[in-house]
Design a protein around this motif. Structure first.
Motif, mmCIF file in Angstrom:
data_model
loop_
_atom_site.group_PDB
_atom_site.id
_atom_site.type_symbol
_atom_site.label_atom_id
_atom_site.label_comp_id
_atom_site.label_asym_id
_atom_site.label_seq_id
_atom_site.Cartn_x
_atom_site.Cartn_y
_atom_site.Cartn_z
ATOM 1 N N LEU A 171 14.042 -32.078 34.993
ATOM 2 C CA LEU A 171 14.513 -31.163 33.954
ATOM 3 C C LEU A 171 13.824 -29.805 34.034
ATOM 4 O O LEU A 171 14.447 -28.770 33.771
ATOM 5 N N TRP A 172 12.544 -29.782 34.403
ATOM 6 C CA TRP A 172 11.817 -28.526 34.541
ATOM 7 C C TRP A 172 12.427 -27.672 35.649
ATOM 8 O O TRP A 172 12.659 -26.472 35.488
ATOM 9 N N LYS A 230 17.891 -20.787 33.876
ATOM 10 C CA LYS A 230 17.478 -19.618 33.097
ATOM 11 C C LYS A 230 16.770 -18.607 33.994
ATOM 12 O O LYS A 230 15.624 -18.802 34.395
ATOM 13 N N SER A 231 17.433 -17.537 34.304
ATOM 14 C CA SER A 231 16.852 -16.530 35.192
ATOM 15 C C SER A 231 15.659 -15.827 34.545
ATOM 16 O O SER A 231 14.728 -15.418 35.234
ATOM 17 N N GLY A 232 15.681 -15.700 33.231
ATOM 18 C CA GLY A 232 14.549 -15.077 32.538
ATOM 19 C C GLY A 232 13.282 -15.897 32.672
ATOM 20 O O GLY A 232 12.192 -15.356 32.863
ATOM 21 N N LEU A 233 13.415 -17.214 32.593
ATOM 22 C CA LEU A 233 12.264 -18.102 32.760
ATOM 23 C C LEU A 233 11.748 -18.029 34.191
ATOM 24 O O LEU A 233 10.539 -17.976 34.418
ATOM 25 N N LYS A 234 12.667 -18.016 35.142
ATOM 26 C CA LYS A 234 12.271 -17.920 36.549
ATOM 27 C C LYS A 234 11.536 -16.606 36.806
ATOM 28 O O LYS A 234 10.501 -16.586 37.481
ATOM 29 N N GLU A 271 4.489 -14.194 42.127
ATOM 30 C CA GLU A 271 5.606 -14.450 43.044
ATOM 31 C C GLU A 271 5.500 -15.774 43.798
ATOM 32 O O GLU A 271 6.065 -15.923 44.864
ATOM 33 N N GLN A 272 4.765 -16.744 43.261
ATOM 34 C CA GLN A 272 4.653 -18.063 43.896
ATOM 35 C C GLN A 272 5.299 -19.097 42.984
ATOM 36 O O GLN A 272 4.660 -19.681 42.115
ATOM 37 N N LEU A 273 6.579 -19.333 43.211
ATOM 38 C CA LEU A 273 7.352 -20.214 42.342
ATOM 39 C C LEU A 273 6.883 -21.663 42.413
ATOM 40 O O LEU A 273 6.937 -22.385 41.424
ATOM 41 N N MET A 274 6.399 -22.100 43.569
ATOM 42 C CA MET A 274 5.957 -23.493 43.709
ATOM 43 C C MET A 274 4.808 -23.815 42.751
ATOM 44 O O MET A 274 4.737 -24.919 42.212
ATOM 45 N N ILE A 275 3.916 -22.855 42.541
ATOM 46 C CA ILE A 275 2.823 -23.070 41.588
ATOM 47 C C ILE A 275 3.392 -23.214 40.184
ATOM 48 O O ILE A 275 2.943 -24.063 39.408
ATOM 49 N N GLY A 276 4.385 -22.419 39.859
ATOM 50 C CA GLY A 276 5.028 -22.503 38.550
ATOM 51 C C GLY A 276 5.789 -23.797 38.334
ATOM 52 O O GLY A 276 6.085 -24.161 37.203
ATOM 53 N N ILE A 277 6.112 -24.479 39.412
ATOM 54 C CA ILE A 277 6.789 -25.769 39.301
ATOM 55 C C ILE A 277 5.776 -26.910 39.286
ATOM 56 O O ILE A 277 5.832 -27.802 38.446
#
Length: 67
Positions: free
Chosen positions: A15-16, A23-27, A36-42
């Motif tokens: 779900l995350w 949601k592009s704003g959340l991304k 700019e490291q999306l994997m850390i945010g996941i």
């Protein structure tokens, strides 16, 4: 840990990721926060949720079985 704990963690992870994709704003916010490291945010929120689930299971077992 029970199988339901693993299921809850997997469901949260799914779900995350879907929420980030929808949601592009959340991304954009996650990319700003993590440089700019999306994997850390996941990975970090999923690991944090898993730690909460595991700690909750340990505390539940500790205090419900205590005499």
């Amino acid at each position: 840990m029970k199988w339901t704990d693993f299921f809850n963690i997997a469901l949260f992870a799914f779900l995350w990721v879907m929420l980030i994709e929808k949601k592009s704003g959340l991304k954009k916010w996650i990319l700003d926060v993590t440089n700019e490291q999306l994997m850390i945010g996941i990975i970090v929120p999923i690991a944090f949720y898993a730690a909460i689930v595991i700690a909750g299971r340990i505390m539940k077992n500790k205090y419900l079985n205590a005499e």
